[in-house]
Design a protein around this motif. Structure first.
Motif, PDB file in Angstrom:
ATOM      1  N   SER A 135       5.915 -11.965   1.780  1.00  0.00           N
ATOM      2  CA  SER A 135       6.761 -13.161   1.841  1.00  0.00           C
ATOM      3  C   SER A 135       7.802 -13.083   2.949  1.00  0.00           C
ATOM      4  N   GLN A 136       7.813 -11.949   3.701  1.00  0.00           N
ATOM      5  CA  GLN A 136       8.779 -11.800   4.792  1.00  0.00           C
ATOM      6  C   GLN A 136       8.430 -12.722   5.953  1.00  0.00           C
ATOM      7  N   LYS A 154       4.300  -7.624  -2.413  1.00  0.00           N
ATOM      8  CA  LYS A 154       4.558  -9.065  -2.485  1.00  0.00           C
ATOM      9  C   LYS A 154       5.766  -9.444  -1.629  1.00  0.00           C
ATOM     10  N   ALA A 155       6.798  -8.580  -1.652  1.00  0.00           N
ATOM     11  CA  ALA A 155       7.992  -8.864  -0.854  1.00  0.00           C
ATOM     12  C   ALA A 155       7.663  -8.857   0.633  1.00  0.00           C
ATOM     13  N   LYS A 156       6.816  -7.927   1.038  1.00  0.00           N
ATOM     14  CA  LYS A 156       6.445  -7.853   2.456  1.00  0.00           C
ATOM     15  C   LYS A 156       5.651  -9.087   2.869  1.00  0.00           C
ATOM     16  N   ALA A 188       5.372  -4.820  -6.222  1.00  0.00           N
ATOM     17  CA  ALA A 188       6.541  -5.651  -5.923  1.00  0.00           C
ATOM     18  C   ALA A 188       6.887  -5.594  -4.440  1.00  0.00           C
ATOM     19  N   HIS A 189       6.826  -4.400  -3.857  1.00  0.00           N
ATOM     20  CA  HIS A 189       7.127  -4.274  -2.430  1.00  0.00           C
ATOM     21  C   HIS A 189       6.056  -4.958  -1.579  1.00  0.00           C
TER      22      HIS A 189
END
Length: 407
Positions: free
Chosen positions: A388-389, A384-386, A381-382
């Motif tokens: 998309s930053q 994927k979040a990175k 999850a982290h």
């Protein structure tokens, strides 16, 4: 006469069977002994399905073997017999723990590569496998070993670290933090924190701690929270030792219910955890003042007695009757009520740190799968979040400490 002789011979053979079995068991290694007994236990329960068991045949068999001393527990429990052990006692206990851990979790040298290193002046060992991603920025499991606060250093738990690397598919950093009584327990916290910050990839790190190592991992998590810096993606705690003050009244248990660790063992470990703390000395004080000072020091080393608000996601795995069960349940429940993302499993009929036996018993296998799903899911999850930053907004860059911000 012949039938009587045959009957007598049969009775004699059956009577001698336990002796022959005992001789055979003594002649083989721990791994072979466990394999033999686990197979026998499974066969017996299959042949006699009416035997009531609260746990698997494998767990029942291992618990019996622990109680009779045929299999070591891997814990420091029972290793320190005196209330105030000498340094010689501690060194002897360290040696026995290392030997026992090697028997239970032998290092797979064909698969795992163990490389000594130093990170920010802290010793440690990288444990990798052909299937782990070993690039500088690839995910890491920071492993806080157990050992009753005084044992388990060096390569003692390398075999278990190897098993974790293979199971989670992560490279493992086994931090060889300083131990009491040579150093205060707070130095272990400082060393673990230093390595975490020096790696510089907080959201690609998972903390894994068991026993006293669970204390180190959770205490580090609380320290990161107080500093206002990024915390790891997830933390996995197996039977962590979270209260050294006995603030939680012991449960009423049958004698010997947990063959691995008792409250008396915890008390001895607490004394050793204080070791040569020496930050606060009460020279010439009364007995009451000295006891109050001792409690204050132990309180600082007991994460169960501190606030769990705003922690990173954490999972707890423990056994309902183990010595620290109430403290663990209290800590987990406090974190849950304060909105900390968590997973918990409380088993019955097993022993302290049972989840480490994931290569032996199905209960531990199931729970370690749950821990793996929890930790790897958060890492993904982290990641994927990175990805998309927006460019230039890197969530891996730690925030400044609160003290620096205030300045």
């Amino acid at each position: 006469l012949t039938s009587r002789m045959g009957l007598l011979g049969g009775m004699l053979a059956w009577g001698m069977l336990p002796l022959f079995l005992a001789i055979y068991m003594a002649s083989i290694g721990v791994q072979d002994r466990m394999t033999f007994c686990l197979s026998a236990g499974r066969a017996l329960t299959t042949a006699l399905p009416f035997i009531p068991l609260s746990e698997s045949a494998e767990a029942s068999t291992l618990k019996l073997l622990m109680r009779v001393g045929a299999v070591p527990t891997g814990s420091l429990g029972g290793r320190l017999k005196e209330d105030t052990p000498s340094m010689e006692d501690v060194e002897s206990a360290r040696k026995r723990v290392a030997e026992n851990v090697e028997q239970l979790w032998p290092l797979d040298r064909h698969t795992c590569v163990v490389s000594p290193t130093t990170i920010d002046q802290v010793k440690g060992y990288w444990i990798t496998t052909p299937s782990t991603k070993n690039e500088t920025n690839s995910p890491v499991m920071m492993y806080a070993h157990g050992g009753g606060f005084v044992a388990g250093g060096g390569l003692a738990f390398a075999g278990l670290g190897c098993a974790l690397a293979k199971d989670f598919g992560l490279r493992v950093m086994m931090v060889d933090y300083r131990l009491p009584p040579e150093s205060p327990l707070t130095h272990a916290y400082e060393d673990f924190l230093s390595v975490f910050r020096a790696l510089g990839i907080p959201k690609k790190i998972v903390f894994f701690g068991h026993g006293s190592g669970g204390n180190v991992a959770l205490s580090t998590l609380m320290r990161l929270r107080s500093l206002g810096t990024y915390m790891p993606a997830a933390t996995v705690l197996v039977s962590p030792t979270l209260d050294l003050t006995r603030a939680f009244p012991p449960q009423k248990k049958e004698e010997g219910e947990d063959p691995s660790l008792s409250l008396d063992d915890i008390d001895r470990q607490a004394a050793m955890a204080l070791g040569q703390l020496g930050e606060k000395k009460n020279e010439g004080g009364t007995e009451e003042e000295e006891e109050a000072m001792r409690y204050e020091q132990l309180h600082l080393l007991s994460p169960a007695l501190h606030d769990t608000i705003a922690l990173a996601p954490v999972s707890f795995f423990w056994e309902k009757t183990e010595a620290e069960a109430d403290a663990i349940a209290y800590t987990w429940n406090g974190a849950r009520k304060l909105g900390v993302r968590n997973v918990h499993v409380q088993r019955t009929g097993l022993w302290h740190q049972y989840a480490l036996w994931f290569n032996y018993i199905p209960e531990a296998r199931l729970d370690m799968n749950e821990a793996k799903k929890f930790a790897l899911g958060l890492l993904e999850a982290h990641s994927k979040a990175k990805n998309s930053q927006p460019e230039g907004d890197d969530p891996e860059t730690p925030m400044k400490e609160q003290s620096e911000t205030n300045e």
